[in-house]
Design a protein around this motif. Structure first.
Motif, PDB file in Angstrom:
ATOM      1  N   MET A   1      -0.255 -35.691  23.246  1.00 34.00           N
ATOM      2  CA  MET A   1      -0.253 -36.672  24.307  1.00 34.00           C
ATOM      3  C   MET A   1       1.003 -36.442  25.135  1.00 34.00           C
ATOM      4  O   MET A   1       2.091 -36.316  24.584  1.00 34.00           O
ATOM      5  CB  MET A   1      -0.270 -38.066  23.698  1.00 34.00           C
ATOM      6  N   TYR A  25     -14.663 -42.114  34.408  1.00 36.42           N
ATOM      7  CA  TYR A  25     -14.000 -41.143  33.535  1.00 36.42           C
ATOM      8  C   TYR A  25     -14.266 -39.715  34.019  1.00 36.42           C
ATOM      9  O   TYR A  25     -13.369 -38.876  34.050  1.00 36.42           O
ATOM     10  CB  TYR A  25     -14.470 -41.348  32.101  1.00 36.42           C
ATOM     11  N   ILE A  58      -3.929 -35.711  26.333  1.00 37.80           N
ATOM     12  CA  ILE A  58      -4.071 -36.950  27.082  1.00 37.80           C
ATOM     13  C   ILE A  58      -2.825 -37.047  27.959  1.00 37.80           C
ATOM     14  O   ILE A  58      -1.710 -37.077  27.442  1.00 37.80           O
ATOM     15  CB  ILE A  58      -4.175 -38.175  26.159  1.00 37.80           C
ATOM     16  N   SER A  60      -0.704 -39.308  30.290  1.00 36.56           N
ATOM     17  CA  SER A  60      -0.584 -40.748  30.507  1.00 36.56           C
ATOM     18  C   SER A  60       0.793 -41.084  31.059  1.00 36.56           C
ATOM     19  O   SER A  60       1.602 -40.199  31.331  1.00 36.56           O
ATOM     20  CB  SER A  60      -0.846 -41.487  29.191  1.00 36.56           C
ATOM     21  N   ARG A  90      -2.605 -49.117  23.728  1.00 38.83           N
ATOM     22  CA  ARG A  90      -3.982 -48.900  23.259  1.00 38.83           C
ATOM     23  C   ARG A  90      -4.302 -47.407  23.175  1.00 38.83           C
ATOM     24  O   ARG A  90      -4.983 -46.967  22.263  1.00 38.83           O
ATOM     25  CB  ARG A  90      -4.973 -49.615  24.162  1.00 38.83           C
ATOM     26  N   GLU A  91      -3.816 -46.627  24.147  1.00 39.47           N
ATOM     27  CA  GLU A  91      -4.042 -45.184  24.096  1.00 39.47           C
ATOM     28  C   GLU A  91      -3.357 -44.576  22.876  1.00 39.47           C
ATOM     29  O   GLU A  91      -3.932 -43.741  22.181  1.00 39.47           O
ATOM     30  CB  GLU A  91      -3.504 -44.509  25.363  1.00 39.47           C
ATOM     31  N   GLU A  94      -5.271 -45.338  19.712  1.00 38.36           N
ATOM     32  CA  GLU A  94      -6.523 -44.595  19.571  1.00 38.36           C
ATOM     33  C   GLU A  94      -6.318 -43.101  19.351  1.00 38.36           C
ATOM     34  O   GLU A  94      -7.253 -42.410  18.950  1.00 38.36           O
ATOM     35  CB  GLU A  94      -7.414 -44.809  20.803  1.00 38.36           C
ATOM     36  N   SER A  95      -5.127 -42.601  19.601  1.00 42.99           N
ATOM     37  CA  SER A  95      -4.850 -41.176  19.425  1.00 42.99           C
ATOM     38  C   SER A  95      -4.705 -40.859  17.945  1.00 42.99           C
ATOM     39  O   SER A  95      -4.228 -41.683  17.168  1.00 42.99           O
ATOM     40  CB  SER A  95      -3.556 -40.795  20.149  1.00 42.99           C
TER      41      SER A  95
END
Length: 172
Positions: A1, A25, A58, A60, A90-91, A94-95
């Motif tokens: 990430m 998305y 990801i 971000s 939240r990201e 979930e990672s």
């Protein structure tokens, strides 16, 4: 990430793209491909590749919003706090827990080091805003060997750690 501070001010072409095609998305992924060669992404990707990190990334930010017009510098601290809690947390949750988190820029690195004590966090200077500091990490276009070795030691450690690869800062 890979996590930066905030996305900065959007370009007119980006706003037009999303206004015409919608914000889904699939459209976000399509736009990411279009901008993958921009210096921010390309230079950061170079570090990711040199560290041997593979798989999906990801991309971000601590805050997913732009500064208000005519505001220079960082977004207000309360904006960063709100957006980080509401979206980035939240990201991160979930990672996969074994993913490495790359903090892009000093502020993002410090925040992530506190937010993710169970993950390895590698911090790099901002690849465009602090480009002079980013370049100091490199030797002939590649990550300096002592920095690569520090990062690899953290990546191969059984204990999650936080490592800053830029010029030394207080608290690094």
């Amino acid at each position: 990430m890979a996590v930066g501070l905030n996305p900065g001010t959007s370009k007119p072409a980006e706003r037009e793209f999303y206004l015409k095609s919608g914000i889904t998305y699939e459209r976000v992924k399509e736009y990411r491909v279009r901008i993958s060669e921009r210096p921010y992404f390309a230079r950061t990707r170079t570090v990711i590749d040199e560290l041997g990190l593979t798989g999906p990334i990801i991309w971000s930010n601590l805050a997913k919003c732009e500064n208000e017009r005519d505001r220079d510098g960082l977004p207000p601290l309360q904006t960063l706090r709100h957006c980080t809690r509401r979206f980035l947390a939240r990201e991160l949750e979930e990672s996969p827990s074994d993913w490495v988190v790359l903090g892009i820029g000093w502020e993002a690195y410090r925040a992530l080091a506190y937010l993710e004590p169970e993950c390895t966090v590698i911090g790099i200077p901002h690849p465009t805003g602090g480009y002079r500091d980013f370049r100091k990490m490199l030797n002939a276009g590649s990550l300096r060997s002592e920095l690569r070795n520090r990062a690899l030691a953290a990546l191969n450690s059984h204990e999650p750690s936080a490592v800053w690869l830029g010029a030394q800062k207080s608290g690094a």
